[in-house]
Design an enzyme around this catalytic site. Structure first.
Site, mmCIF file in Angstrom:
data_model
loop_
_atom_site.group_PDB
_atom_site.id
_atom_site.type_symbol
_atom_site.label_atom_id
_atom_site.label_comp_id
_atom_site.label_asym_id
_atom_site.label_seq_id
_atom_site.Cartn_x
_atom_site.Cartn_y
_atom_site.Cartn_z
ATOM 1 C CG HIS A 283 78.483 13.644 53.975
ATOM 2 N ND1 HIS A 283 78.603 13.736 52.505
ATOM 3 C CD2 HIS A 283 79.423 14.718 54.566
ATOM 4 C CE1 HIS A 283 78.678 15.353 53.433
ATOM 5 N NE2 HIS A 283 78.930 14.864 53.972
ATOM 6 N NE ARG B 188 77.689 7.813 51.043
ATOM 7 C CZ ARG B 188 76.947 9.052 51.841
ATOM 8 N NH1 ARG B 188 76.083 10.341 51.218
ATOM 9 N NH2 ARG B 188 75.677 9.085 52.804
ATOM 10 C CE1 TYR C 134 73.121 7.601 54.561
ATOM 11 C CE2 TYR C 134 73.255 8.735 56.746
ATOM 12 C CZ TYR C 134 74.213 8.697 55.203
ATOM 13 O OH TYR C 134 75.212 8.393 55.091
#
Lengths: 337, 388
Positions: free
Chosen positions: B278, B274, B287
């Site tokens: 998100h 990705r 992260y």
């Protein structure tokens, strides 16, 4: 609401269990899209034998043993209903239905709404519920409060053999998902269902005055109906002439029948096995108070199970609403002080 | 009593042998390849179908543009949220292209692009994220289930639908999409198990994009690959390069064929990434590092295919430009559609709860009607009294 006329039957069912079995048989015979599914429903006929013989008569694709997984059972039923079938799902025991709650609440109850009515889900979810059978932990919950709090679900519960047949036929015929709560301790109750003169099956959402009276109304459903009828008989000795209303359907709730009864009697007690706090009785008491305030001679009272986890079998008799507790509560309706 | 003293603790205490037991199937044919399956840039690319690949290319370019436009619409406040599939377009497009008209797609909330590639109107596909209704299309008309927000809960639906279709004798395959995080959910397990036991015509496509919001795969599972999970259920697991649309199309087609011919379900793990966060509400820098993102950008699904096709003389500048133009056209239509103010009817709140209105809802609908009428009257009176 849908009203299904019972067709004349040739075999008199002796018990509620047999009436439920008969309802599924008749529905399956009339409509090839009706499929019964769940754990043990096939060869075994269900742990309570409610689906006895259906796999033999209609084949294992119509009465289907599934893997043991309630979310999977209900989730698969959603897909089957999306494709035009009418699944009748057995959840085996009240507390065994909990793993399926996400499917129930996020999808079953909402699919019609999410799709603007394009995709209704005609699923009947049969849940044997309630106590009084000496079952061990996780086998006796009264979980109706969870169901009635979920918009999109219809929630019905029969208390008689005749209603068991009629309400199950109406539930299977409904285009909406129905939680069909089976009072398991009444499975073996005797029938007064005359096969020669089958009554018109009640539509979903119709309460019934089971016993006419003048002093007060007992509002109840499912497993507590026989207890209330017994209490009403016993109350005659105390000079009380009690009316007993059997709700039969919790959602939709037949407010008119209840309100008419309480306006006649002026006093009301709601009786059910599930806990009182946040239970269906709280809602009913509130509605009765709103609609009957000037007719009431006393506050609406409730007799419910205690607000405790379902007790072990040797203690359940202290928990379940019994005749004495109902009579004691009725006595409190003399609101003169 | 020590363990040694417990009856039955040692094999030597057995007086009889247990009944014969053997595994029900040989697990070996079910096991995934050790490396993700690839076609582009390998000798296997010799057998590419030029027409199909040109179509895939156009769809990928359109898909990338769709992602960019939808993300821009969130910045303009036209969408409440948009979970991007930049970097994952090959998975989304391949999933849509391998299905026949009668087949069903079961997308997760991230898979709007798959629904669009299947032919759904881009505006209808974004209704959920715009907020005017939960589902903007009739699932039966398009054979696309509502976008599912709860994780993996749509997978048992796919199994049930495929099973029902087979019971009715219909030639229907269901393709269900889920992310790597979704494989940890109970519904994933139950759906896989039901599908295998019923030999249902279902294809499970897991897009392993590296993260479940912020949680990396290593904290999600201890399995060697997600595709290995298939073996325990008794279905083949395939590991594929999710950025290689030729490989995705081939493996998905094979799984769909297998399902259609009665061979049962397949689980496919597409290894992808990705590229964006998100959703627009997420801060991916907390992260993961830039180096990792850059490495995956270098493995871009559009560039992979473009390099292969141009090297083989199957795509030229005119073809690339035509794909871009078509994508711009789609983006303009999407902008127009989304910029039109959605019309919502408050009375719809009560319209689709039950087949027949309950007394309770009728009462509440009347209350809302009265509130709306009062507000309308108030507005009319204000307008009348307005000196301008």
């Amino acid at each position: 609401m849908t009203t299904v006329a019972a067709k004349p039957v040739t075999t008199k069912p002796a018990t509620m269990a047999q009436a439920l079995n008969r309802a599924m048989r008749d529905a399956m015979a009339e409509d090839p899209t009706v499929h019964v599914m769940g754990e043990d429903v096939g060869a075994l006929g269900g742990v309570f034998r409610i689906t006895d013989g259906l796999a033999k008569e209609f084949g294992e694709d119509r009465c289907m043993d599934t893997p043991l997984a309630e979310a999977g059972i209900l989730g698969a039923a959603v897909g089957m209903a999306m494709y035009g079938l009418r699944p009748v799902v057995e959840m085996q025991f009240d507390a065994f239905a909990y793993p399926a709650f996400e499917q129930l609440i996020s999808h079953v109850a909402k699919m019609r709404n999410r799709t603007r009515g394009a995709m209704p889900l005609p699923i009947t979810i049969r849940v044997p519920y309630g106590g009084g059978i000496g079952g061990v932990e996780h086998h006796c919950d009264s979980s109706e409060a969870y169901y009635v709090a979920t918009p999109g679900l219809t929630v019905v519960t029969p208390a008689t053999v005749e209603d068991a047949y009629g309400l199950l036929r109406a539930s299977i015929a409904s285009d909406d998902p129905v939680i069909f709560l089976e009072p398991k301790r009444l499975y073996w109750s005797k029938a007064d269902w005359s096969p020669e003169a089958p009554a018109v099956v009640p539509g979903i959402g119709k309460a019934l005055v089971r016993r006419a009276g003048t002093s007060a109304t007992l509002i109840t459903y499912g497993p507590s109906l026989p207890v209330c009828l017994e209490a009403a008989e016993a109350a005659r000795e105390e000079g009380w002439d009690l009316e007993v209303v059997d709700l039969r359907s919790l959602v939709p709730f037949d407010e008119e029948t209840v309100v008419a009864s309480v306006r006649r009697t002026g006093r009301a007690v709601v009786v059910h096995e599930s806990g009182g706090f946040g239970g269906p009785g709280a809602e009913i008491a509130a509605r009765v108070t709103e609609r009957c305030f000037h007719h009431l001679e006393a506050p609406v009272l409730r007799v419910t199970g205690f607000d405790i986890p379902y007790p072990p079998p040797m203690l359940e008799k202290h928990h379940l609403p019994g005749v004495d507790r109902i009579l004691d509560t009725v006595a409190r309706l003399q609101w003169e002080n | 009593m020590t363990v040694q003293e417990l009856p039955g603790a040692g094999a030597s205490h057995r007086s009889t042998q247990p009944p014969a037991w053997r595994p029900r199937t040989d697990a070996a044919p079910l096991l995934p390849d050790p490396e993700p399956y690839r076609v582009l840039g390998t000798p296997a690319a010799d057998r590419l179908d030029p027409e199909l690949m040109r179509r895939c290319y156009a769809e990928l370019v359109r898909g990338r543009r769709y992602n960019a436009q939808a993300t821009a619409l969130t910045r303009q406040g036209r969408l409440a949220v948009y979970p991007s599939t930049v970097g994952q377009e090959a998975c989304e497009i391949a999933a849509a292209l391998v299905l026949e008209d009668q087949d069903w797609l079961f997308p997760s909330y991230r898979d709007t692009l798959a629904a669009v590639a299947r032919g759904l109107d881009p505006v209808q596909a974004l209704t959920l994220l715009r907020g005017d209704w939960h589902t903007g299309y009739d699932p039966r008309e398009h054979r696309i289930a509502p976008l599912s927000t709860p994780l993996a809960t749509q997978l048992p639906h796919a199994v049930g639908l495929a099973h029902a279709a087979r019971l009715r004798g219909d030639d229907v395959v269901a393709l269900a999409m889920v992310g790597d995080g979704g494989t940890s959910e109970g519904d994933f397990h139950e759906a896989m198990n039901f599908a295998a036991v019923w030999q249902a015509p279902v294809v499970f496509l897991v897009q392993n994009n590296g993260f479940a919001i912020s949680v990396p795969l290593a904290k999600q599972t201890a399995a060697p690959t997600l595709a290995h999970k298939a073996v325990g259920y008794g279905m083949p697991g395939r590991l594929v390069d999710g950025n290689d649309i030729a490989a995705m199309h081939e493996v998905l087609s094979e799984a769909v064929r297998r399902a259609r011919s009665g061979g049962g379900p397949t689980m496919i793990e597409a290894v992808t990434y990705r590229i964006e966060a998100h959703t627009n509400a997420d801060d991916a820098t907390r992260y993961r590092g830039d180096a990792e993102v850059e490495a995956w950008k270098a493995h871009d699904p559009i560039e992979l295919l473009e390099r292969e096709l141009t090297a083989r003389g199957l795509l030229d500048e005119a073809g690339i430009q035509a794909a871009k133009d078509a994508a711009e056209e789609m983006a303009a239509a999407l902008r127009d559609g989304m910029n039109a103010e959605p019309v919502v009817d408050p009375m719809d709140l009560f319209a689709h709860v039950y087949a027949e209105q309950t007394d309770r809802l009728r009462e509440q609908a009347a209350m809302l009607r009265a509130e709306l009428d009062a507000a309308e009257q108030e507005a009319a009176e204000l307008e009348e009294g307005d000196p301008s």
